[in-house]
Design a protein around this motif. Structure first.
Motif, PDB file in Angstrom:
ATOM      1  N   GLU A  49       0.860  -1.191   0.000  1.00  0.00           N
ATOM      2  CA  GLU A  49       0.000   0.000   0.000  1.00  0.00           C
ATOM      3  C   GLU A  49       0.887   1.229   0.000  1.00  0.00           C
ATOM      4  O   GLU A  49       1.825   1.312   0.784  1.00  0.00           O
ATOM      5  N   LEU A  50       0.606   2.160  -0.873  1.00  0.00           N
ATOM      6  CA  LEU A  50       1.423   3.368  -0.934  1.00  0.00           C
ATOM      7  C   LEU A  50       0.519   4.557  -1.222  1.00  0.00           C
ATOM      8  O   LEU A  50      -0.128   4.602  -2.267  1.00  0.00           O
ATOM      9  N   ASP A  51       0.459   5.493  -0.298  1.00  0.00           N
ATOM     10  CA  ASP A  51      -0.297   6.729  -0.534  1.00  0.00           C
ATOM     11  C   ASP A  51       0.646   7.788  -1.078  1.00  0.00           C
ATOM     12  O   ASP A  51       1.806   7.852  -0.686  1.00  0.00           O
ATOM     13  N   GLY A  52       0.144   8.620  -1.969  1.00  0.00           N
ATOM     14  CA  GLY A  52       0.971   9.717  -2.481  1.00  0.00           C
ATOM     15  C   GLY A  52       1.798   9.293  -3.666  1.00  0.00           C
ATOM     16  O   GLY A  52       1.556   8.227  -4.263  1.00  0.00           O
ATOM     17  N   PRO A  53       2.788  10.098  -4.015  1.00  0.00           N
ATOM     18  CA  PRO A  53       3.577   9.839  -5.225  1.00  0.00           C
ATOM     19  C   PRO A  53       4.320   8.505  -5.139  1.00  0.00           C
ATOM     20  O   PRO A  53       4.804   8.128  -4.063  1.00  0.00           O
ATOM     21  N   VAL A  54       4.389   7.837  -6.279  1.00  0.00           N
ATOM     22  CA  VAL A  54       5.041   6.525  -6.313  1.00  0.00           C
ATOM     23  C   VAL A  54       6.416   6.686  -6.940  1.00  0.00           C
ATOM     24  O   VAL A  54       6.555   6.961  -8.138  1.00  0.00           O
TER      25      VAL A  54
END
Lengths: 98, 372
Positions: free
Chosen positions: A23-28
């Motif tokens: 899970e990654l919120d924001g820019p990747v």
């Protein structure tokens, strides 16, 4: 959900299958993916990038969408396909040695 | 009934070999950490089921693995080996300055009293310690920051702290050896170190053959009941000290060649020592293609070849520095591994040998645990 494909030795070390999902919120970016990877699997700290400098280990490569992204800046945005989970971010042991 | 467990580190994984006290039938387990270069595997003398291993690869760096069940299962532990403070420079092969850079762990030496405490000898040469069962590692800076450190040069295998011996009668006293710097001793549990190279002569390797540092010491050995006496296999020369490293004298005697890597001591006979002569620094295989262990029952100088059960023709293997060990049974067992993947054992003090496993990857280390 970000997909990360790991090479054989790191899969064994982390006791996971060929891909993990993060899970990654924001820019990747490379940095944020690796931060999340190491946070979920602390045993991988130091195996993909240096503990202190945070630089990619010389014989580790990063591929995605049929492109070699190894020398991109760690804070560059990764392709949309990776950010949307349609393509994996691939960690590769460089073809060298035996 | 006693049991013997042989811990083998190889170029492509670790193996655990077990036998009862007769040492005639062996069970082979492994490979553990398949595909990783395992420079060393060693068990705690306090808790033999606690075993530490040091696998690394050029791709993914160093990992430390720990077993709490005698090598059946393993857990990856802390792998951060960061030099403390100003790292400074050592000499490179061409005598130019080169910053210290961590490469790998060569040797793990568990404490004689605490299963959670382990010393690690690493490349580029430095000493690390864990006191929490390998979860974290901290550099003991006294060795790397030694006054002579700027003059240390890598041997062919790298600038490595490859030998650590703890004096059983005084746990604050530790002996270490670095290729290519020489022998060192600490009397304060690794905090500070003194060079112990007096008597070493290296005419083929050093412009000043008797320089204070720069000697390519390949291995040190000590009998636990005679910690004042040390044995050394140097690049060339087999050496002995009877004053805890203060001075050394040559005991090569009638060896066919005094180049080699391993040296060890019979557990039951402190003056009985073993080496495996290797042809030369240019030809890392036994003379005449005959694999011979040489035994001295007089603490050096007078040597006898031991050949029964060892190949006496067309044998061109090497025996690396951490690849010989002895058990604590009587008669004493001697073990060594080769670059050809054989692990040879003798259950009669060296009189006869057999390959207890013969087709492993290149053997990098052999340790033995004698279990009650």
């Amino acid at each position: 959900m970000i997909r990360v494909a790991l090479p054989y030795h790191l899969r064994n070390l982390a006791k996971v299958g060929s891909e993990v999902e993060l899970e990654l919120d924001g820019p990747v970016t490379q940095r944020r993916i690796l931060d999340a990877l190491e946070s979920h699997y602390p045993v991988l700290k130091g195996t993909v990038r240096d503990h202190v400098t945070q630089l990619r280990r010389p014989f580790v490569r990063f591929f995605a969408c049929q492109e070699d992204l190894s020398n991109d800046a760690p804070d560059d945005l990764l392709p949309e396909e990776v950010a949307e989970g349609r393509e994996p971010f691939v960690v590769v042991g460089a073809m060298a040695g035996g | 009934m006693s049991e013997v467990r042989v811990l083998v580190g190889t170029k492509k994984g670790a193996f655990v070999l077990t036998s009862d006290g007769k040492r005639s039938k062996w069970k082979v387990d492994g490979p553990f950490f398949a595909g990783w270069e395992v420079y060393h595997v060693k068990g705690s003398p306090v808790d033999p089921n606690r075993i530490y291993a040091a696998p690394s690869t050029g791709w993914f760096g160093q990992v430390i693995q720990r077993s709490d069940d005698g090598g059946k299962t393993w857990e990856a532990k802390g792998n951060e080996f960061t030099y403390q403070g100003e790292t400074g420079d050592h000499l490179w092969y061409d005598d130019t300055p080169r910053p210290w850079e961590f490469k790998r762990v060569w040797h793990l030496e568990p404490s004689l009293t605490d299963p959670d405490t382990v010393y690690a000898g690493v490349e580029d040469a430095a000493l690390f310690q864990t006191t929490d069962g390998a979860s974290s590692w901290e550099e003991m800076t006294g060795l790397r920051s030694h006054d002579t450190g700027s003059k240390w040069t890598p041997g062919a295998g790298g600038l490595c702290l490859h030998t650590l011996l703890i004096d059983p009668s005084n746990h604050d006293r530790i002996f270490g050896a670095i290729s290519a710097a020489g022998a060192f001793r600490s009397d304060d549990a690794g905090q500070t170190w003194q060079v112990k190279n007096k008597g070493l002569v290296s005419p083929y390797e050093l412009p000043d053959p008797e320089a204070d540092v720069g000697h390519c010491v390949h291995r040190l050995a000590m009998h636990p009941s005679h910690p004042q006496t040390l044995y050394m296999q140097k690049h060339w020369d087999v050496m002995r000290s009877d004053d805890a490293g203060e001075s050394w004298h040559e005991i090569s005697g009638d060896l066919p060649t005094d180049f080699g890597f391993v040296i060890d001591v019979n557990f039951n006979e402190p003056e009985t020592i073993y080496v495996v002569p290797i042809t030369s620094d240019s030809e890392h295989f036994p003379p005449e293609g005959k694999l011979r262990v040489y035994r001295s029952k007089t603490g050096g100088n007078d040597w006898e070849p031991l050949t029964k059960g060892l190949p006496q023709s067309d044998c061109y293997v090497n025996v690396l520095r951490d690849s010989m060990a002895t058990d604590q049974l009587d008669p004493g067992g001697i073990y060594f591994g080769t670059s050809g993947g054989q692990v040879y054992a003798s259950a009669d003090g060296g009189d006869s040998w057999e390959a207890i496993v013969r087709d492993l990857p290149l053997v990098m280390s052999v340790e033995v645990q004698t279990l009650a």
